[in-house]
Design an enzyme around this catalytic site. Sequence first.
Site, PDB file in Angstrom:
ATOM      1  N   GLU A 178       0.816  -1.227   0.000  1.00 22.18           N
ATOM      2  CA  GLU A 178       0.000   0.000   0.000  1.00 22.18           C
ATOM      3  C   GLU A 178       0.845   1.271   0.000  1.00 22.18           C
ATOM      4  O   GLU A 178       0.667   2.175   0.833  1.00 22.18           O
ATOM      5  CB  GLU A 178      -0.961   0.001   1.194  1.00 22.18           C
ATOM      6  N   GLU A 379      -6.042  -8.026  -1.228  1.00 19.48           N
ATOM      7  CA  GLU A 379      -6.737  -7.758   0.036  1.00 19.48           C
ATOM      8  C   GLU A 379      -8.147  -7.299  -0.303  1.00 19.48           C
ATOM      9  O   GLU A 379      -8.336  -6.521  -1.243  1.00 19.48           O
ATOM     10  CB  GLU A 379      -6.070  -6.634   0.847  1.00 19.48           C
TER      11      GLU A 379
HETATM   12  C1  BGP Z   1      -4.604  -2.753   4.857  1.00 19.28           C
HETATM   13  C2  BGP Z   1      -3.307  -3.358   5.313  1.00 19.28           C
HETATM   14  C3  BGP Z   1      -3.430  -4.613   6.092  1.00 19.28           C
HETATM   15  C4  BGP Z   1      -4.725  -4.808   6.848  1.00 19.28           C
HETATM   16  C5  BGP Z   1      -5.945  -4.190   6.207  1.00 19.28           C
HETATM   17  C6  BGP Z   1      -7.155  -4.079   7.105  1.00 19.28           C
HETATM   18  O1  BGP Z   1      -4.479  -1.364   4.852  1.00 19.28           O
HETATM   19  O2  BGP Z   1      -2.446  -3.626   4.227  1.00 19.28           O
HETATM   20  O3  BGP Z   1      -2.259  -4.788   6.825  1.00 19.28           O
HETATM   21  O4  BGP Z   1      -4.624  -4.785   8.170  1.00 19.28           O
HETATM   22  O5  BGP Z   1      -5.694  -2.931   5.663  1.00 19.28           O
HETATM   23  O6  BGP Z   1      -7.031  -2.977   7.960  1.00 19.28           O
HETATM   24  P1  BGP Z   1      -7.282  -3.089   9.500  1.00 19.28           P
HETATM   25  O7  BGP Z   1      -6.390  -4.174   9.983  1.00 19.28           O
HETATM   26  O8  BGP Z   1      -6.944  -1.772  10.063  1.00 19.28           O
HETATM   27  O9  BGP Z   1      -8.710  -3.439   9.648  1.00 19.28           O
END
Ligand code: BGP
Length: 481
Positions: A178, A379
């Site tokens: 990201e 993701e």
């Molecule tokens: C993205 C990241 C992840 C992950 C996901 C969900 O931004 O790459 O590492 O965690 O988001 O976010 P969160 O864990 O804050 O719910």
Amino acid sequence: MYSAKMPEGFLWGGAVAAHQLEGAWNVGGKGVSVADVMTVGSATKPREITDGVLEGKNYPNHSAIDFYHHYKEDIKLLAGMGFKAFRTSIAWTRIFPNGDDAEPSEEGLKFYDDLFDEMHKYSIEPVITLSHFEMPFNLAKNYGGFTNRKTIDFFVRFAEVCFKRYKDKVKYWMTFNEIDNQSAFNNDFLMATNSGILFKDGMTDEEKEAAMYQAAHYEFVASALAVKMGHKINPDFKIGLMINYSPVRPLTPSSEDALLADKFEQHRDFFSDVQVFGEYPKAIEAYIEKHGYRPDITDEDRVVLKEGTVDYVAFSYYQSTTVSSEKVSADELSDLEKSVAVNPTLERSDWGWEIDPVGLRLALNHLTDRYHLPLFIVENGLGAYDKVEDGKIHDPYRVDYLKKHISEMEKAVAIDGVDLMGYLPWGPIDLVSAGTGQMDKRYGFIYVNKNDQGVGDLSRTPKDSYYWYKRVIESNGTDLD
Ligand code: BGP
């Protein structure tokens, strides 16, 4: 609901990051990473970034779900859903505990050898992120993270060691997770996690934004050098960029809102533009110039950027973004977050994330039109509270979210002709949330018995969604019900 068979070899699976599940933060010679100095937060309270590991603070990543010691059991459970691919990261501090060490740690390297062997045992393809929010704390604190040109060398050395060691075990790589998230340069958490920048109190917006452009540039150079080197080490490697893509739309039909939406997108796409085209977009060069930022960008860097362009575009998709020019005009655009508006047509998760399945189809079309490269969804998912009832977890809300997103993804492939490598939803096994440090913000198909207070026996239990996703994979995407 619309469904279509995905192409032969489509990579169904899931995605995690080392620091969010491994735990064992100081085991096997591992050093302290930026994730190890972040305390637990909540939906309303941000995580605190402490100056080193302090006594009496709750650092959820230190033990996480102890995947480090449970990985065999966990990979077996993931294989039970028929996973074809599993994305994780290599914790930089397991390999170089301080980032600037002369030699890598054999114990750290061995852990990932064993993990990748375990995946291959079940024919699960590893998809590996080199840097996923886990820079050595030493590099952040003592070098200024990626605001320092030296950090390029530390990263490239780390990449080289990993590429050489795992050249016959890993084919799919990504350099920075990201990377575009730092467009939110005012967010201390995102700047520390993405670039290892620990802002000092009292810094102005301009100083923060200037630091962001410098760090982003050094990351582009580091990524390009890694891509170039990786292709030499193994010409079959596929090395991608990774962004947090969110289609941007105007709140109203006004031209001011439309222009703002375009400008917003330009500032986010910039990160992938450089990595795909090997050069800076004109609008961003103009923006940097206008603000007098003058980042250190050499002619040699520009050659490197051209030589190290990526093979594919990976992205996370959680939500779309709606903007309003009521408070910010396109010409004043700097802190993008200030223009974000609530979209009245969308529902939100318990953490306020807007749910927009069609946005995923928009994302796939936009990125295909812009880059003409294969795409990879690495993701996607819904963070939600789960309840255990008689030892079972009924999670229809999770199935509903994923089903709608997969259906839109399948339209993009079957109707719009998008070249898509695979679908790896976030957190197939419950893990620590990156944003809040919580355990109770759950994404998994597999429940892990541990809560925000760190209480639980860590037992693993498949949720209803586990059996549903297994059917989706078995049918190659045709059975979504
Ligand atoms: C993205 C990241 C992840 C992950 C996901 C969900 O931004 O790459 O590492 O965690 O988001 O976010 P969160 O864990 O804050 O719910």
